[in-house]
Design an enzyme around this catalytic site. Structure first.
Site: not given
Lengths: 171, 153
Positions: B41, B43-45
């Site tokens: 996803s 943001v996580c990346s």
């Protein structure tokens, strides 16, 4: 979140250097979002440059953008020949074609002293400048690129939001 | 959510398909645990890509960082390779979210970890914890301040 350290004479500055409004961008020359922000910032500075001091600090994410750091070093090397912003613009304007070779071509187009430029990109002082910018971003809470700071405070929005802010505050 | 001065619960999780990591192996070093909702996803990346650039700064504080989500070891492997990550992603996969639950970092409604950071000292005690809104990448300034306060002790 606050900008640490504050803008000083190591920074690259454009616009009105004595303006009260100070905008800092942390950017990555290979980041597509920074590429998209660039023409907006240009337009913003065309319009509000007389009231705005604009600073660019490097925040290259080198593992996902392997050319971000070479590009940052190229801009810093151009700065040694007083052509930082010309190189900065040229890199963003040619972002889809970014390559080590392109950086040399751009240096040629800007009529930099190429021998000097080739030497300078390997200078440890330039690497330290880029690292220092990155560390400043890290300590200031930069969580992606581009990140903007307005008068030392992290701005929660992109280049378009920034443009709107300036438009509404100068009306 | 566990707080400062709580003992960090030990765990053993897959870091790669054929390697497991236990928190207890890191006694004597500082540890940053970054619970995050999911591989891939956006943001996580960004958050993991960001920490990936900061490993040398974390090392200066004798700190190791580990990401934790409920994704499987194979998913982590693919994600890690695609982002060129140089730190472990742990699979809190079976029983799902067990470690996150112990840390109070599990989101029952989503079946994912919340976006929570812990800085754990060399004795295995939590020094700092922070939960960020799910959609917001918390950056690293909080982690660095916590690590700095450890050095000053």
């Amino acid at each position: 979140m606050l900008l640490k350290p504050a803008v000083d004479n190591h920074d690259h500055v454009q616009g009105n250097t004595t303006a009260d409004l100070i905008i800092v961008e942390f950017g990555d020359y290979q980041c597509p979002h920074c590429g998209a922000a660039h023409p907006i910032i240009k337009e913003m500075m065309n319009k509000f440059g007389s009231q705005t001091k604009f600073v660019f600090r490097n925040f290259p994410l080198t593992e996902i953008h392997p050319l971000a750091r070479p590009a940052a070093l190229a801009a810093e090397a151009a700065a040694l020949q007083n052509r930082f912003w010309e190189m900065h613009d040229a890199i963003f304007e040619h972002q889809p074609f970014l390559a080590e070779n392109l950086l040399l071509q751009l240096a040629g187009k800007l009529q930099l002293n190429i021998d000097q430029f080739r030497k300078d990109i390997h200078q440890s002082a330039l690497a330290a400048k880029v690292d220092g910018d990155f560390e400043s971003g890290m300590r200031s809470g930069v969580n992606g690129t581009p990140s903007f700071f307005v008068n030392g405070k992290k701005f929660d929005g992109g280049a378009g939001d920034l443009f709107e802010l300036l438009q509404s505050s100068t009306e | 959510m566990l707080q400062k001065k709580d003992v960090a619960p030990d765990f053993t999780l897959h870091a790669t398909p054929d390697q497991k990591i236990s928190l207890s192996e890191f006694k004597g070093r500082n540890v940053i645990l970054a619970f995050y909702p999911a591989d891939w996803s956006p943001v996580c990346s960004d958050q993991m890509a960001l920490y990936n650039e900061m490993l040398k700064y974390f090392k200066q504080y004798d700190a190791e960082i580990m990401g934790i989500s409920v994704d499987s070891k194979w998913c982590h492997l693919a994600f890690s390779q695609s982002r060129n990550l140089h730190f472990p992603l742990l699979a809190d996969f079976e029983p799902k979210g067990e470690v996150a639950k112990k840390y109070g970092a599990y989101n029952e409604a989503e079946g994912e970890c919340n976006r929570v950071l812990f800085v754990i000292n060399k004795e295995g005690i939590i020094e700092w914890s922070y939960q960020s809104p799910i959609a917001i990448n918390p950056g690293a300034d909080g982690i660095l301040e916590a690590l700095e306060s450890l050095i000053k002790k």
